[in-house]
Design a protein around this motif. Structure first.
Motif, PDB file in Angstrom:
ATOM      1  N   GLU A  51       0.838  -1.205   0.000  1.00  0.00           N
ATOM      2  CA  GLU A  51       0.000   0.000   0.000  1.00  0.00           C
ATOM      3  C   GLU A  51       0.876   1.259   0.000  1.00  0.00           C
ATOM      4  N   VAL A  52       1.997   1.205   0.742  1.00  0.00           N
ATOM      5  CA  VAL A  52       2.932   2.334   0.750  1.00  0.00           C
ATOM      6  C   VAL A  52       3.396   2.602  -0.683  1.00  0.00           C
ATOM      7  N   GLY A  53       3.758   1.514  -1.397  1.00  0.00           N
ATOM      8  CA  GLY A  53       4.209   1.650  -2.788  1.00  0.00           C
ATOM      9  C   GLY A  53       3.128   2.243  -3.672  1.00  0.00           C
ATOM     10  N   LYS A 101      24.284  -2.880  -7.555  1.00  0.00           N
ATOM     11  CA  LYS A 101      24.846  -1.530  -7.511  1.00  0.00           C
ATOM     12  C   LYS A 101      23.777  -0.485  -7.867  1.00  0.00           C
ATOM     13  N   GLY A 102      23.736   0.604  -7.127  1.00  0.00           N
ATOM     14  CA  GLY A 102      22.796   1.684  -7.403  1.00  0.00           C
ATOM     15  C   GLY A 102      21.457   1.523  -6.700  1.00  0.00           C
ATOM     16  N   ASP A 103      21.285   0.411  -6.007  1.00  0.00           N
ATOM     17  CA  ASP A 103      19.981   0.098  -5.409  1.00  0.00           C
ATOM     18  C   ASP A 103      20.147  -0.132  -3.899  1.00  0.00           C
ATOM     19  N   ILE A 107      14.736  -4.809   2.026  1.00  0.00           N
ATOM     20  CA  ILE A 107      13.756  -5.522   2.856  1.00  0.00           C
ATOM     21  C   ILE A 107      13.378  -6.865   2.214  1.00  0.00           C
ATOM     22  N   GLY A 108      13.110  -6.830   0.903  1.00  0.00           N
ATOM     23  CA  GLY A 108      12.752  -8.069   0.193  1.00  0.00           C
ATOM     24  C   GLY A 108      13.903  -9.060   0.222  1.00  0.00           C
ATOM     25  N   LYS A 109      15.103  -8.565  -0.021  1.00  0.00           N
ATOM     26  CA  LYS A 109      16.299  -9.424   0.012  1.00  0.00           C
ATOM     27  C   LYS A 109      16.463 -10.060   1.399  1.00  0.00           C
ATOM     28  N   LEU A 111      14.257 -10.659   3.596  1.00  0.00           N
ATOM     29  CA  LEU A 111      13.211 -11.655   3.826  1.00  0.00           C
ATOM     30  C   LEU A 111      13.568 -12.966   3.117  1.00  0.00           C
ATOM     31  N   VAL A 112      14.066 -12.839   1.894  1.00  0.00           N
ATOM     32  CA  VAL A 112      14.500 -14.037   1.162  1.00  0.00           C
ATOM     33  C   VAL A 112      15.595 -14.746   1.959  1.00  0.00           C
ATOM     34  N   ASN A 113      16.541 -13.976   2.479  1.00  0.00           N
ATOM     35  CA  ASN A 113      17.641 -14.573   3.248  1.00  0.00           C
ATOM     36  C   ASN A 113      17.120 -15.363   4.456  1.00  0.00           C
ATOM     37  N   LEU A 153      14.441  -1.507  -8.718  1.00  0.00           N
ATOM     38  CA  LEU A 153      14.198  -0.365  -9.602  1.00  0.00           C
ATOM     39  C   LEU A 153      14.390  -0.796 -11.050  1.00  0.00           C
ATOM     40  N   THR A 154      13.544  -0.274 -11.929  1.00  0.00           N
ATOM     41  CA  THR A 154      13.731  -0.600 -13.343  1.00  0.00           C
ATOM     42  C   THR A 154      15.090  -0.081 -13.820  1.00  0.00           C
ATOM     43  N   THR A 155      15.583   0.961 -13.153  1.00  0.00           N
ATOM     44  CA  THR A 155      16.872   1.529 -13.562  1.00  0.00           C
ATOM     45  C   THR A 155      18.072   0.700 -13.073  1.00  0.00           C
ATOM     46  N   ALA A 199      12.334 -15.907  -8.933  1.00  0.00           N
ATOM     47  CA  ALA A 199      11.154 -16.180  -8.109  1.00  0.00           C
ATOM     48  C   ALA A 199      10.556 -14.853  -7.686  1.00  0.00           C
ATOM     49  N   ALA A 200       9.234 -14.836  -7.567  1.00  0.00           N
ATOM     50  CA  ALA A 200       8.526 -13.596  -7.245  1.00  0.00           C
ATOM     51  C   ALA A 200       8.534 -13.307  -5.752  1.00  0.00           C
ATOM     52  N   ASP A 201       8.771 -14.340  -4.938  1.00  0.00           N
ATOM     53  CA  ASP A 201       8.767 -14.094  -3.492  1.00  0.00           C
ATOM     54  C   ASP A 201       9.714 -15.059  -2.777  1.00  0.00           C
TER      55      ASP A 201
HETATM   56  C1  B12 Z   1      10.474   0.728   1.244  1.00  0.00           C
HETATM   57  C2  B12 Z   1      10.767   1.297  -0.132  1.00  0.00           C
HETATM   58  C3  B12 Z   1      11.867   2.175  -0.253  1.00  0.00           C
HETATM   59  C4  B12 Z   1      12.840   2.420   0.888  1.00  0.00           C
HETATM   60  C5  B12 Z   1      13.788   1.209   0.947  1.00  0.00           C
HETATM   61  C6  B12 Z   1      14.150   0.826   2.374  1.00  0.00           C
HETATM   62  C7  B12 Z   1      14.907  -0.489   2.411  1.00  0.00           C
HETATM   63  N1  B12 Z   1      15.781  -0.564   3.380  1.00  0.00           N
HETATM   64  O1  B12 Z   1      14.711  -1.402   1.607  1.00  0.00           O
HETATM   65  C8  B12 Z   1      13.549   3.741   0.406  1.00  0.00           C
HETATM   66  C9  B12 Z   1      12.816   4.934   0.987  1.00  0.00           C
HETATM   67  C10 B12 Z   1      15.025   3.835   0.745  1.00  0.00           C
HETATM   68  C11 B12 Z   1      13.264   3.714  -1.093  1.00  0.00           C
HETATM   69  C12 B12 Z   1      13.955   4.489  -1.987  1.00  0.00           C
HETATM   70  C13 B12 Z   1      13.633   4.590  -3.342  1.00  0.00           C
HETATM   71  N2  B12 Z   1      12.587   3.970  -3.958  1.00  0.00           N
HETATM   72 CO1  B12 Z   1      11.576   2.641  -3.170  1.00  0.00          CO
HETATM   73  N3  B12 Z   1      10.167   1.471  -2.447  1.00  0.00           N
HETATM   74  C14 B12 Z   1       9.953   0.971  -1.256  1.00  0.00           C
HETATM   75  C15 B12 Z   1       8.646   0.144  -1.280  1.00  0.00           C
HETATM   76  C16 B12 Z   1       7.531   0.973  -0.666  1.00  0.00           C
HETATM   77  C17 B12 Z   1       8.678  -1.193  -0.579  1.00  0.00           C
HETATM   78  C18 B12 Z   1       9.752  -2.153  -1.051  1.00  0.00           C
HETATM   79  C19 B12 Z   1       9.797  -3.359  -0.148  1.00  0.00           C
HETATM   80  O2  B12 Z   1      10.709  -3.497   0.666  1.00  0.00           O
HETATM   81  N4  B12 Z   1       8.770  -4.210  -0.217  1.00  0.00           N
HETATM   82  C20 B12 Z   1       8.615  -5.375   0.661  1.00  0.00           C
HETATM   83  C21 B12 Z   1       9.275  -6.606   0.104  1.00  0.00           C
HETATM   84  C22 B12 Z   1       8.976  -7.773   1.011  1.00  0.00           C
HETATM   85  O3  B12 Z   1       8.915  -6.662  -1.217  1.00  0.00           O
HETATM   86  P1  B12 Z   1       8.706  -7.813  -2.278  1.00  0.00           P
HETATM   87  O4  B12 Z   1       8.864  -7.285  -3.655  1.00  0.00           O
HETATM   88  O5  B12 Z   1       7.471  -8.551  -1.960  1.00  0.00           O
HETATM   89  O6  B12 Z   1       9.976  -8.791  -2.031  1.00  0.00           O
HETATM   90  C23 B12 Z   1       9.951 -10.093  -2.540  1.00  0.00           C
HETATM   91  C24 B12 Z   1      10.440 -10.237  -3.980  1.00  0.00           C
HETATM   92  O7  B12 Z   1      10.836  -9.027  -4.547  1.00  0.00           O
HETATM   93  C25 B12 Z   1      11.490 -11.306  -3.900  1.00  0.00           C
HETATM   94  N5  B12 Z   1      12.899 -10.925  -3.976  1.00  0.00           N
HETATM   95  C26 B12 Z   1      13.536  -9.832  -3.540  1.00  0.00           C
HETATM   96  N6  B12 Z   1      14.853  -9.924  -3.772  1.00  0.00           N
HETATM   97  C27 B12 Z   1      15.059 -11.118  -4.366  1.00  0.00           C
HETATM   98  C28 B12 Z   1      16.230 -11.717  -4.829  1.00  0.00           C
HETATM   99  C29 B12 Z   1      16.175 -12.979  -5.435  1.00  0.00           C
HETATM  100  C30 B12 Z   1      17.421 -13.616  -5.911  1.00  0.00           C
HETATM  101  C31 B12 Z   1      14.908 -13.635  -5.593  1.00  0.00           C
HETATM  102  C32 B12 Z   1      14.830 -14.934  -6.272  1.00  0.00           C
HETATM  103  C33 B12 Z   1      13.730 -13.015  -5.121  1.00  0.00           C
HETATM  104  C34 B12 Z   1      13.825 -11.776  -4.516  1.00  0.00           C
HETATM  105  O8  B12 Z   1      11.303 -11.906  -2.607  1.00  0.00           O
HETATM  106  C35 B12 Z   1      10.905 -10.898  -1.695  1.00  0.00           C
HETATM  107  C36 B12 Z   1      10.304 -11.485  -0.437  1.00  0.00           C
HETATM  108  O9  B12 Z   1       9.114 -12.224  -0.664  1.00  0.00           O
HETATM  109  C37 B12 Z   1       8.471  -0.101  -2.828  1.00  0.00           C
HETATM  110  C38 B12 Z   1       7.043  -0.359  -3.287  1.00  0.00           C
HETATM  111  C39 B12 Z   1       6.816  -1.790  -3.716  1.00  0.00           C
HETATM  112  N7  B12 Z   1       5.565  -2.111  -3.906  1.00  0.00           N
HETATM  113  O10 B12 Z   1       7.725  -2.565  -3.915  1.00  0.00           O
HETATM  114  C40 B12 Z   1       9.127   1.164  -3.410  1.00  0.00           C
HETATM  115  C41 B12 Z   1       9.697   1.137  -4.820  1.00  0.00           C
HETATM  116  C42 B12 Z   1      10.491  -0.152  -5.069  1.00  0.00           C
HETATM  117  N8  B12 Z   1      10.635   2.268  -4.786  1.00  0.00           N
HETATM  118  C43 B12 Z   1      10.609   2.985  -5.876  1.00  0.00           C
HETATM  119  C44 B12 Z   1      11.387   4.162  -6.107  1.00  0.00           C
HETATM  120  C45 B12 Z   1      11.097   4.911  -7.393  1.00  0.00           C
HETATM  121  C46 B12 Z   1      12.383   4.559  -5.198  1.00  0.00           C
HETATM  122  C47 B12 Z   1      13.336   5.770  -5.357  1.00  0.00           C
HETATM  123  C48 B12 Z   1      13.943   5.926  -6.764  1.00  0.00           C
HETATM  124  C49 B12 Z   1      12.552   7.024  -4.911  1.00  0.00           C
HETATM  125  C50 B12 Z   1      13.299   8.332  -5.100  1.00  0.00           C
HETATM  126  N9  B12 Z   1      12.754   9.155  -5.952  1.00  0.00           N
HETATM  127  O11 B12 Z   1      14.321   8.555  -4.484  1.00  0.00           O
HETATM  128  C51 B12 Z   1      14.419   5.463  -4.279  1.00  0.00           C
HETATM  129  C52 B12 Z   1      15.618   4.685  -4.867  1.00  0.00           C
HETATM  130  C53 B12 Z   1      16.753   4.525  -3.887  1.00  0.00           C
HETATM  131  C54 B12 Z   1      17.801   3.575  -4.457  1.00  0.00           C
HETATM  132  N10 B12 Z   1      18.824   4.107  -5.111  1.00  0.00           N
HETATM  133  O12 B12 Z   1      17.667   2.356  -4.303  1.00  0.00           O
HETATM  134  C55 B12 Z   1       9.656   2.405  -6.896  1.00  0.00           C
HETATM  135  C56 B12 Z   1      10.380   1.663  -8.019  1.00  0.00           C
HETATM  136  C57 B12 Z   1       9.743   1.922  -9.380  1.00  0.00           C
HETATM  137  C58 B12 Z   1      10.466   1.183 -10.435  1.00  0.00           C
HETATM  138  N11 B12 Z   1       9.749   0.254 -11.035  1.00  0.00           N
HETATM  139  O13 B12 Z   1      11.612   1.423 -10.717  1.00  0.00           O
HETATM  140  C59 B12 Z   1       8.716   1.510  -6.010  1.00  0.00           C
HETATM  141  C60 B12 Z   1       8.135   0.268  -6.735  1.00  0.00           C
HETATM  142  C61 B12 Z   1       7.565   2.430  -5.519  1.00  0.00           C
HETATM  143  C62 B12 Z   1       6.583   2.764  -6.627  1.00  0.00           C
HETATM  144  N12 B12 Z   1       5.466   2.084  -6.657  1.00  0.00           N
HETATM  145  O14 B12 Z   1       6.841   3.625  -7.422  1.00  0.00           O
HETATM  146  N13 B12 Z   1      12.237   2.862  -1.383  1.00  0.00           N
END
Ligand code: B12
Length: 222
Positions: A51-53, A101-103, A107-109, A111-113, A153-155, A199-201
């Motif tokens: 929801e935050v996203g 790099k650059g990211d 939190i997701g990482k 959790l995977v760990n 990030l897509t970037t 994997a997605a999660d």
């Molecule tokens: C919290 C957050 C932040 C925090 C991060 C804190 C932290 N310590 O992680 C902060 C505030 C720092 C941040 C910064 C930015 N963020 Co941000 N952030 C988020 C947010 C709200 C939540 C991400 C998250 O942790 N989700 C919770 C976990 C559990 O997510 P998950 O995807 O379910 O994780 C699972 C999978 O991804 C998978 N997985 C993860 N890693 C791996 C690895 C492997 C090998 C495998 C197999 C699976 C796997 O397993 C995970 C667990 O089940 C998202 C929104 C979203 N919906 O994702 C935006 C989001 C990722 N952020 C975004 C953006 C744009 C940014 C910034 C560029 C904003 C800005 N203008 O500065 C900066 C970039 C900073 C940088 N250089 O990295 C965008 C990215 C858009 C895009 N597509 O590129 C998002 C999607 C928000 C949005 N909807 O626009 N962010």
């Protein structure tokens, strides 16, 4: 008396507004009520960050709100980590993991760990902003079975390809299984960059990691 549903709602709401102390209190309270750690994660904390996203995308939330919500969730994860990773199984493989790099999203990482550790993997976490040359050096040092690249990030997703190129250049691509993941990553993207698995999660990652490892070990024995 607080009910489990009230706890879950509280966790969702307080994570959304980044109230870390309250999230921590509710997490402890939930555990004293014998609620499942997985339920706190999947029924409250993760949906709240989703929801935050969504709010960030709509322009209702900005980076500071994302940051404090992320911190609130990370605080709860610290409490849940040992419970989620509780395991009696012996080590089944070595997993080296890092955010590209650059990211800075971790939190997701993390959790995977936790889930990988819970499934019996030894996890070496390189943290965030990991450069291709660091992945290469650490693979050489630790000789993992699998390396995982996380990107949110897509970037920064193109760093997957850069990392894989670096492994190829170092002559180690065939020695290690490459997995990729993160919010914007898809199976198609993983295939396009030449990763071995996606994997997605977190639970999907555990399943896929075990599969890939089994296939690789079967090949070696054949
Ligand atoms: C919290 C957050 C932040 C925090 C991060 C804190 C932290 N310590 O992680 C902060 C505030 C720092 C941040 C910064 C930015 N963020 Co941000 N952030 C988020 C947010 C709200 C939540 C991400 C998250 O942790 N989700 C919770 C976990 C559990 O997510 P998950 O995807 O379910 O994780 C699972 C999978 O991804 C998978 N997985 C993860 N890693 C791996 C690895 C492997 C090998 C495998 C197999 C699976 C796997 O397993 C995970 C667990 O089940 C998202 C929104 C979203 N919906 O994702 C935006 C989001 C990722 N952020 C975004 C953006 C744009 C940014 C910034 C560029 C904003 C800005 N203008 O500065 C900066 C970039 C900073 C940088 N250089 O990295 C965008 C990215 C858009 C895009 N597509 O590129 C998002 C999607 C928000 C949005 N909807 O626009 N962010």
């Amino acid at each position: 008396m607080t009910t489990p549903d009230e706890i879950l709602k509280g966790l969702y709401d307080e994570t959304l507004v980044g109230n870390a102390p309250k999230v921590l209190d509710l997490t402890h309270e939930a555990l004293t009520m014998d609620m499942e750690p997985q339920s706190l994660l999947f029924d409250a904390l993760i949906p709240s960050l989703e929801e935050v996203g969504a709010r960030f995308e709509r322009g209702d939330f900005f980076v500071p709100e994302m940051l404090i919500a992320g911190r609130a969730m990370a605080g709860a994860m610290e409490v849940l980590r040992p419970l989620l990773a509780e395991t009696g199984v012996e080590t089944i493989g070595k997993f080296l993991m890092g955010t590209v790099k650059g990211d800075v999203h971790d939190i997701g990482k993390n959790l995977v760990n936790i889930m990988l550790e819970g499934a019996g993997f030894e996890v070496i976490d390189l943290g965030v902003q990991v450069a291709p040359e660091t992945f290469v050096a650490k693979i050489e040092e630790h000789q993992p079975d699998i390396v995982g690249f996380s990107a949110f990030l897509t970037t920064t997703m193109p760093m997957f390809k850069a990392n894989i190129n670096a492994l190829q250049k170092a002559g180690m691509r065939d020695d290690v299984i490459v997995m990729v993941g993160g919010a914007p990553v898809t199976q198609e993207y993983a295939d396009a960059v030449g990763a071995d698995g996606y994997a997605a999660d977190a639970s999907g990652c555990v399943r896929k990691a075990k599969d890939l490892l089994q296939t690789k070990r079967a090949k070696v024995l054949a």
